[in-house]
Design a protein around this motif. Sequence first.
Motif, PDB file in Angstrom:
ATOM      1  N   GLN A 155       0.820  -1.205   0.000  1.00  0.00           N
ATOM      2  CA  GLN A 155       0.000   0.000   0.000  1.00  0.00           C
ATOM      3  C   GLN A 155       0.860   1.265   0.000  1.00  0.00           C
ATOM      4  N   VAL A 156       1.987   1.218   0.715  1.00  0.00           N
ATOM      5  CA  VAL A 156       2.882   2.374   0.732  1.00  0.00           C
ATOM      6  C   VAL A 156       3.348   2.728  -0.675  1.00  0.00           C
ATOM      7  N   PHE A 157       3.651   1.716  -1.481  1.00  0.00           N
ATOM      8  CA  PHE A 157       4.200   1.948  -2.812  1.00  0.00           C
ATOM      9  C   PHE A 157       3.138   2.049  -3.906  1.00  0.00           C
ATOM     10  N   THR A 158       1.878   1.883  -3.543  1.00  0.00           N
ATOM     11  CA  THR A 158       0.814   1.979  -4.552  1.00  0.00           C
ATOM     12  C   THR A 158      -0.212   3.063  -4.249  1.00  0.00           C
ATOM     13  N   ASP A 159      -0.303   3.505  -3.005  1.00  0.00           N
ATOM     14  CA  ASP A 159      -1.263   4.545  -2.641  1.00  0.00           C
ATOM     15  C   ASP A 159      -0.743   5.901  -3.116  1.00  0.00           C
TER      16      ASP A 159
END
Length: 304
Positions: free
Chosen positions: A71-75
Amino acid sequence: MATAAGAAAAATPTAHRRRRKNWGGWLFAAPAALMYALFVLRPLAASIQYSFYDWDGITVATFVGVQNYVQVFTDPQLLSSIWHAFFLIIFFTVIPVTVALLVAGLIRELRSKGLGKLAQTLLFIPYVIPAAAAAIAWSWMYATTGAVNQLLSLIGLESVTRAWFGDFTWALPAVGLIGTWINLGFCTILLMSGIGKIDTSLYEAAKLDGAGFFQTFRAITLPGLRQEIGVCVTITIIAALASFDIVFMATQGGPGYSTMVPGVQVYQLGFTESRIGLASALALVLSALVLAVILPLQRLFREK
């Protein structure tokens, strides 16, 4: 045989003394090592553990594997906060170090001890002011009727005036200028101290050869300040990537998410939204990014 036995007997007390010295060193280091383990290593281990769970800090945690990291790298919101932190490097590092190099070189050229001391004092004052207090003061100056807009109006630039922290385009650069103001003094003082250790005969020889300010600066000052520049760059980049107090006190990440940085995002995720796992994952990613940037720089600025 007797000689060998005597030598062994003489060596035994020496070995005992060495062991006692080693134990003495460990005893002196033990309190600091204990505090480091309690307040650095233990929270780090806990953050690593929490980052693999979906947990609100109260109820039972649910293991989610690497989902928080994904999620950190896609949000887009989380990624934008990381980008904002890297953008602040321009204001926290590039501008202060560049200007500080020129200011330190000019002060050396003036060779006036009184003026040099006055300049050092004035430049260093912003660095000793707490960053939170500086952010509040600059918030007042950036207000619609603040000193910045009044100065722009005074010089005929009324069209440029705006509510700086309320502008989606200019809010982040406005926050960055606070970091420039704070870090400039620190970098200048450090670089001036570095200039003081450069052999003055080099400058005298350059002057006899007819070298100008910029030639002397490029050939003597810059190479002589390699380590000091490395320290300035390292500290200010860490301040930019891990920025919290300036942004939190000035804008709290607004307007919208235009000034959101990972430090403030971690605070909001952990203490406002109770998403401990995601906050821990973002904090660890930020730590990894800081190391990924700083370690190569340390090698670059290492003394040859």
